[in-house]
Design an enzyme around this catalytic site. Structure first.
Site, PDB file in Angstrom:
ATOM      1  N   ASN A   7       0.880  -1.171   0.000  1.00 41.26           N
ATOM      2  CA  ASN A   7       0.000   0.000   0.000  1.00 41.26           C
ATOM      3  C   ASN A   7       0.915   1.218   0.000  1.00 41.26           C
ATOM      4  OD1 ASN A   7      -1.781   2.055   0.487  1.00 41.26           O
ATOM      5  ND2 ASN A   7      -2.706   1.144   2.310  1.00 41.26           N
ATOM      6  N   ARG A  92      -2.515  -2.127  -3.510  1.00 40.67           N
ATOM      7  CA  ARG A  92      -3.711  -1.325  -3.314  1.00 40.67           C
ATOM      8  C   ARG A  92      -3.633  -0.128  -4.260  1.00 40.67           C
ATOM      9  NH1 ARG A  92      -4.930   3.241   0.913  1.00 40.67           N
ATOM     10  NH2 ARG A  92      -7.142   3.474   0.540  1.00 40.67           N
ATOM     11  N   HIS A 181     -13.030   2.787   0.085  1.00 43.19           N
ATOM     12  CA  HIS A 181     -13.005   1.716   1.105  1.00 43.19           C
ATOM     13  C   HIS A 181     -13.617   0.429   0.538  1.00 43.19           C
ATOM     14  CE1 HIS A 181     -13.306   4.937   4.540  1.00 43.19           C
ATOM     15  NE2 HIS A 181     -12.033   4.609   4.372  1.00 43.19           N
ATOM     16  N   ARG A 242     -12.465  15.419   8.123  1.00 44.07           N
ATOM     17  CA  ARG A 242     -13.197  15.802   6.894  1.00 44.07           C
ATOM     18  C   ARG A 242     -14.639  16.152   7.225  1.00 44.07           C
ATOM     19  NH1 ARG A 242     -11.650  10.540   3.486  1.00 44.07           N
ATOM     20  NH2 ARG A 242      -9.888  10.233   4.875  1.00 44.07           N
ATOM     21  N   GLU A 386      -7.931  -5.310   5.210  1.00 43.24           N
ATOM     22  CA  GLU A 386      -7.793  -4.978   3.795  1.00 43.24           C
ATOM     23  C   GLU A 386      -6.614  -5.716   3.156  1.00 43.24           C
ATOM     24  OE1 GLU A 386      -9.132  -0.609   3.042  1.00 43.24           O
ATOM     25  OE2 GLU A 386      -8.688  -0.780   5.169  1.00 43.24           O
TER      26      GLU A 386
END
Ligand code: ADP
Length: 398
Positions: A7, A92, A181, A242, A386
């Site tokens: 990743n 990823r 996601h 956010r 993940e």
């Protein structure tokens, strides 16, 4: 088969070496400050040793990968003897646009197609590509697979992904909801179906991935049919820093009042908002907000309430989108660990016939049903993984 999962960010690179037969991680680690100075933290899990930190210059991602491979094969801290034990690499990749609805084996054409999506994720995709090139240079001939954050959501119907903007913007610039996601939503929804004893192909599930970034998805018969993040990961519920969904006209209003340009405005929405901003710049971490709330900090308590309320509203919306719901999963940092936030969210959802098992809801970081046996909708904590999801996809394709 041993699969290296990568990743890659613009100045960091996370990795795990996974044995696909046992589905155990043999080693994991992180290269940080690539291009600045460089630090490798490596954890040889299979040897049961503590993590080691190596400070060494990492001018490029190529150097970082070389250091990772050296750590993996190191006599003392390594977990394999030879590099040829690594049979595949899974990468990823954040944005696959409309081109990628599933993972793919990386070829020259695939690299070009990922490059074509750079515009949609200018901070992430170029870094993901650098990781791919660096691995190709270090491990020539080893098959590599790209696993996209957006792919799982490509099954959304048009009514869910189109915005109320002039059609020409979709046609010219591909402005639409993509969702993110996806690897986590896909993994967790499959695990949820198993845990709740549902037939994945005949199920209505809602997955709440609540971490530093948060998104909720509606999964019908195993396919994503709606999700809260949008054209970018800024949309949906408010997150750590956010803003999530706001009235778009607020942007113009703040820009005029505060004399901000668009970059300043985007920084405000991405870095200075969410529970961090709403708590009066206290913290984006729910553990800090909880301690502050207990000490009587009203802004911190309110930030958590707003978060729970917004998540509950999305769950309600998706129960409507699915016309019912069989099971709900909570996952990621907050979803897996914060029983208080889960409780606050579920308080809004008793109308669905949900009853919470308060004791089970104390669980942290492990798979567990947190609804009572007679709850109409089953609610679970399902830890996401993940890296394992990327390893599974990689093995399936190579
Ligand atoms: P990311 O989106 O960066 O992958 P994570 O899924 O790791 O984020 O979630 C990180 C967040 O999870 C932290 O900011 C914190 O708010 C929350 N978190 C982690 N552990 C706990 C815990 N034990 N209790 C409450 N919240 C937690």
């Amino acid at each position: 088969m041993k699969v290296l999962v990568i990743n890659c960010g613009s100045s960091s690179l996370k990795y795990q070496l996974i044995d696909s037969e046992t589905e155990e991680a043999l080693a994991s680690g992180l290269c940080e400050r690539i291009g600045i100075d460089g630090r490798l933290v490596h954890k040889p899990i299979a040897k049961g040793l503590d993590k080691i930190t190596i400070e060494a210059e990492m001018k490029t991602h190529e150097t970082a990968i070389q250091m990772v491979l050296a750590a993996l094969t190191d006599k003392e801290h390594g977990v394999i003897e030879h590099l040829d034990e690594i049979k595949a690499v899974g990468h990823r990749v954040v944005h696959g646009g409309e081109k990628f609805a599933s993972s793919v084996v990386i070829t020259d054409e695939v690299v070009k197609a990922i490059e074509a999506c750079n515009e949609l994720a200018p901070l992430h995709n170029p870094a993901n590509l650098i990781g791919i090139h660096a691995c190709q240079a270090a491990l020539p001939g080893v098959p590599m697979v790209a696993v996209f954050d957006t792919a799982f959501h490509q099954t959304m119907p048009k009514k869910a992904y189109m915005y109320g903007l002039p059609l020409s913007y979709y046609e010219k610039y591909k402005i639409r909801r993509y969702g993110f996601h996806g690897t986590s939503h896909s993994f967790v929804s499959k695990e949820l179906a198993k845990a709740a004893g549902l037939d994945l192909k005949q199920s209505k599930m809602i997955v709440c991935h609540l971490g530093n970034g948060s998104s909720i998805s509606a999964v019908l018969n195993g396919e994503s049919v709606d999700t809260s993040m949008g054209f970018t990961p800024l949309a949906g519920v408010l997150m750590g820093t956010r803003s999530g969904d706001i009235d778009p006209a607020i942007m113009e209003y703040i820009m005029k009042k505060e004399n901000k340009d668009i970059d300043g405005m985007m920084k405000l929405l991405n870095k200075d908002s969410g529970v961090y901003g709403l708590s009066g710049d206290l913290s984006s971490d729910f553990r800090d907000l909880d301690s502050a709330s207990k000490e009587g900090n009203e802004a911190a308590a309110n930030a958590v309430q707003v978060f729970a309320y917004q998540v509950a509203k999305y769950v309600g919306a998706y129960a409507a989108a699915l016309n019912g719901v069989d099971a709900i999963a909570f996952t990621a940092g907050v979803g897996e660990n914060d029983g208080k936030v889960r409780g606050l969210i579920l308080e809004h959802l008793t109308y669905l016939g949900i009853t919470v098992d308060a004791e089970a809801n104390q669980v942290r970081g492990e798979k567990k049903m947190i609804s009572t046996a007679d709850s109409k909708v089953k609610v679970y904590v399902i830890p996401t993984n993940e890296e394992l999801a990327i390893a599974r996809e990689t093995v399936a394709l190579v």
